[in-house]
Scaffold this motif. Sequence first.
Motif, PDB file in Angstrom:
ATOM      1  N   LYS A 146       0.830  -1.201   0.000  1.00 25.85           N
ATOM      2  CA  LYS A 146       0.000   0.000   0.000  1.00 25.85           C
ATOM      3  C   LYS A 146       0.870   1.258   0.000  1.00 25.85           C
ATOM      4  CE  LYS A 146      -3.906  -2.259   2.233  1.00 25.85           C
ATOM      5  NZ  LYS A 146      -4.783  -2.172   1.048  1.00 25.85           N
ATOM      6  N   ALA A 147       1.953   1.235   0.774  1.00 25.40           N
ATOM      7  CA  ALA A 147       2.866   2.379   0.802  1.00 25.40           C
ATOM      8  C   ALA A 147       3.489   2.593  -0.571  1.00 25.40           C
ATOM      9  CB  ALA A 147       3.953   2.147   1.852  1.00 25.40           C
ATOM     10  N   ALA A 148       3.861   1.503  -1.236  1.00 22.41           N
ATOM     11  CA  ALA A 148       4.451   1.605  -2.574  1.00 22.41           C
ATOM     12  C   ALA A 148       3.461   2.196  -3.575  1.00 22.41           C
ATOM     13  CB  ALA A 148       4.910   0.232  -3.043  1.00 22.41           C
ATOM     14  N   ALA A 149       2.163   1.987  -3.316  1.00 25.76           N
ATOM     15  CA  ALA A 149       1.123   2.502  -4.208  1.00 25.76           C
ATOM     16  C   ALA A 149       0.707   3.929  -3.845  1.00 25.76           C
ATOM     17  CB  ALA A 149      -0.092   1.585  -4.174  1.00 25.76           C
ATOM     18  N   GLY A 150       1.355   4.502  -2.822  1.00 27.49           N
ATOM     19  CA  GLY A 150       1.091   5.895  -2.479  1.00 27.49           C
ATOM     20  C   GLY A 150       0.332   6.138  -1.194  1.00 27.49           C
ATOM     21  N   ALA A 151      -0.037   5.076  -0.460  1.00 27.68           N
ATOM     22  CA  ALA A 151      -0.760   5.261   0.799  1.00 27.68           C
ATOM     23  C   ALA A 151       0.185   5.797   1.875  1.00 27.68           C
ATOM     24  CB  ALA A 151      -1.372   3.945   1.265  1.00 27.68           C
ATOM     25  N   ARG A 152      -0.371   6.531   2.832  1.00 28.12           N
ATOM     26  CA  ARG A 152       0.400   7.021   3.971  1.00 28.12           C
ATOM     27  C   ARG A 152       0.133   6.099   5.159  1.00 28.12           C
ATOM     28  NH1 ARG A 152      -0.006  12.835   7.215  1.00 28.12           N
ATOM     29  NH2 ARG A 152       2.119  12.794   8.059  1.00 28.12           N
ATOM     30  N   ILE A 153       1.187   5.469   5.661  1.00 26.08           N
ATOM     31  CA  ILE A 153       1.066   4.508   6.760  1.00 26.08           C
ATOM     32  C   ILE A 153       1.744   5.101   7.992  1.00 26.08           C
ATOM     33  CG2 ILE A 153       1.409   2.122   7.474  1.00 26.08           C
ATOM     34  CD1 ILE A 153      -0.070   2.323   4.809  1.00 26.08           C
ATOM     35  N   ARG A 154       0.992   5.272   9.079  1.00 29.73           N
ATOM     36  CA  ARG A 154       1.567   5.783  10.334  1.00 29.73           C
ATOM     37  C   ARG A 154       1.173   4.856  11.477  1.00 29.73           C
ATOM     38  NH1 ARG A 154       0.448  12.085  11.064  1.00 29.73           N
ATOM     39  NH2 ARG A 154      -1.711  11.492  10.638  1.00 29.73           N
ATOM     40  N   LEU A 155       2.172   4.305  12.144  1.00 30.30           N
ATOM     41  CA  LEU A 155       1.956   3.345  13.211  1.00 30.30           C
ATOM     42  C   LEU A 155       2.599   3.892  14.493  1.00 30.30           C
ATOM     43  CD1 LEU A 155       3.103   0.160  11.215  1.00 30.30           C
ATOM     44  CD2 LEU A 155       0.818   1.184  11.277  1.00 30.30           C
ATOM     45  N   VAL A 156       1.824   3.907  15.578  1.00 25.22           N
ATOM     46  CA  VAL A 156       2.333   4.407  16.857  1.00 25.22           C
ATOM     47  C   VAL A 156       2.155   3.320  17.915  1.00 25.22           C
ATOM     48  CG1 VAL A 156       2.412   6.385  18.399  1.00 25.22           C
ATOM     49  CG2 VAL A 156       1.336   6.627  16.161  1.00 25.22           C
ATOM     50  N   PHE A 157       3.285   2.896  18.493  1.00 29.22           N
ATOM     51  CA  PHE A 157       3.281   1.842  19.507  1.00 29.22           C
ATOM     52  C   PHE A 157       3.626   2.431  20.875  1.00 29.22           C
ATOM     53  CE2 PHE A 157       4.898   0.176  15.472  1.00 29.22           C
ATOM     54  CZ  PHE A 157       3.999  -0.834  15.206  1.00 29.22           C
ATOM     55  N   GLY A 158       3.226   1.728  21.928  1.00 31.44           N
ATOM     56  CA  GLY A 158       3.647   2.114  23.262  1.00 31.44           C
ATOM     57  C   GLY A 158       5.146   1.927  23.406  1.00 31.44           C
ATOM     58  N   ASP A 159       5.802   2.895  24.011  1.00 29.66           N
ATOM     59  CA  ASP A 159       7.238   2.769  24.261  1.00 29.66           C
ATOM     60  C   ASP A 159       7.445   1.719  25.347  1.00 29.66           C
ATOM     61  OD1 ASP A 159       9.890   3.017  24.979  1.00 29.66           O
ATOM     62  OD2 ASP A 159       9.892   5.207  24.924  1.00 29.66           O
ATOM     63  N   PRO A 160       8.091   0.595  25.035  1.00 33.81           N
ATOM     64  CA  PRO A 160       8.224  -0.474  26.035  1.00 33.81           C
ATOM     65  C   PRO A 160       9.010  -0.060  27.278  1.00 33.81           C
ATOM     66  CG  PRO A 160       9.581  -0.932  24.098  1.00 33.81           C
ATOM     67  CD  PRO A 160       8.710   0.232  23.748  1.00 33.81           C
ATOM     68  N   GLU A 161       9.761   1.047  27.173  1.00 36.10           N
ATOM     69  CA  GLU A 161      10.529   1.530  28.320  1.00 36.10           C
ATOM     70  C   GLU A 161       9.777   2.579  29.123  1.00 36.10           C
ATOM     71  OE1 GLU A 161      13.366   0.192  29.073  1.00 36.10           O
ATOM     72  OE2 GLU A 161      13.521  -1.019  27.247  1.00 36.10           O
ATOM     73  N   SER A 162       8.566   2.920  28.708  1.00 33.22           N
ATOM     74  CA  SER A 162       7.870   4.059  29.300  1.00 33.22           C
ATOM     75  C   SER A 162       7.103   3.708  30.565  1.00 33.22           C
ATOM     76  CB  SER A 162       6.898   4.665  28.278  1.00 33.22           C
ATOM     77  OG  SER A 162       5.836   3.762  28.021  1.00 33.22           O
ATOM     78  N   SER A 163       6.850   4.748  31.357  1.00 30.46           N
ATOM     79  CA  SER A 163       6.087   4.577  32.594  1.00 30.46           C
ATOM     80  C   SER A 163       4.623   4.265  32.299  1.00 30.46           C
ATOM     81  CB  SER A 163       6.184   5.847  33.446  1.00 30.46           C
ATOM     82  OG  SER A 163       5.723   6.971  32.706  1.00 30.46           O
ATOM     83  N   SER A 164       4.099   4.804  31.176  1.00 28.85           N
ATOM     84  CA  SER A 164       2.691   4.574  30.845  1.00 28.85           C
ATOM     85  C   SER A 164       2.441   3.103  30.517  1.00 28.85           C
ATOM     86  CB  SER A 164       2.263   5.459  29.672  1.00 28.85           C
ATOM     87  OG  SER A 164       2.994   5.149  28.510  1.00 28.85           O
ATOM     88  N   VAL A 165       3.383   2.455  29.860  1.00 29.61           N
ATOM     89  CA  VAL A 165       3.246   1.031  29.551  1.00 29.61           C
ATOM     90  C   VAL A 165       3.314   0.201  30.829  1.00 29.61           C
ATOM     91  CG1 VAL A 165       4.438  -0.934  28.485  1.00 29.61           C
ATOM     92  CG2 VAL A 165       4.007   1.137  27.162  1.00 29.61           C
ATOM     93  N   ALA A 166       4.227   0.558  31.718  1.00 31.40           N
ATOM     94  CA  ALA A 166       4.336  -0.163  32.996  1.00 31.40           C
ATOM     95  C   ALA A 166       3.041  -0.039  33.794  1.00 31.40           C
ATOM     96  CB  ALA A 166       5.517   0.379  33.799  1.00 31.40           C
ATOM     97  N   LEU A 167       2.463   1.183  33.822  1.00 31.37           N
ATOM     98  CA  LEU A 167       1.219   1.404  34.564  1.00 31.37           C
ATOM     99  C   LEU A 167       0.066   0.625  33.939  1.00 31.37           C
ATOM    100  CD1 LEU A 167      -0.392   2.843  36.759  1.00 31.37           C
ATOM    101  CD2 LEU A 167      -0.645   4.794  35.200  1.00 31.37           C
ATOM    102  N   ARG A 168      -0.027   0.634  32.593  1.00 31.24           N
ATOM    103  CA  ARG A 168      -1.111  -0.099  31.950  1.00 31.24           C
ATOM    104  C   ARG A 168      -1.001  -1.594  32.238  1.00 31.24           C
ATOM    105  NH1 ARG A 168      -4.792   0.928  27.985  1.00 31.24           N
ATOM    106  NH2 ARG A 168      -4.883   2.896  29.100  1.00 31.24           N
TER     107      ARG A 168
END
Length: 247
Positions: free
Chosen positions: A127-149
């Motif tokens: 899809k990216a090769a065909a011109g789509a815009r792909i944006r993926l956001v993951f939790g930072d595995p080192e972050s405090s928010s991930v530990a709390l969740r």
Amino acid sequence: MPNERLRDALLRNGLTLEQVAKAVGVDQKTVERWITKNRTPYPKHRHKIAAMARESETYLWPDSIAPERKAETAAAELVQVFPHRNAVPVELWDRLIKEASETVEILVHAALFLVERPRFTKDLTAKAAAGARIRLVFGDPESSSVALRGEEEQLGDGTLAARIRNALTSYRPLVGVDGVEMRFHNTTLYNSIFRFDDEMIINTHVYGFQGAHAPSLHLRRLSAGDLFETYSESFESVWNLAKPATF
């Protein structure tokens, strides 16, 4: 105050004032006033411009839609409610992934269930090769928010971070692919967002429950709607706070 949203949307889509004026049947100076003086076009013009700019009317002119109409349209944007994410039919995920051609935006902690699909990363690459815009956001595995969740979902110490790292190994083939951007966030994840062009799956999050067991909403974007746009703006806010993903 100028309408910067309208100006940006037109520029982003390569639309000139002359093109817009000709398409909606008004003078070019009128279109200029819509931008520089933030004048509000008639409804018939708003609808056409929103379609050309690939944005919703409520995004381009937030104050132009009556509250009662916003409520009615929001109800129409909601296609279906699922009691939990695991109840979203495989066929729906298949269709959304297959048909997306312009935008794929995913905000999650891990989204491990998506890469369990053998062709998912290959589909995104194509899809990216065909011109789509792909944006993926993951939790930072080192972050405090991930530990709390992880604590809130009673997963055990370090379990969610490990799950994210496990998922990232499957997303690694997307590193360096033109049209694909990946970032880490350290925010409270109120909802996981899966956008495929003008449709979304919103996986709500409930305290004490894992995401797969929390309710999910299937949304379809409408020009005059506000619900889809709310989650889209939320994604954008997190994206702007996130940092480039490291693998």
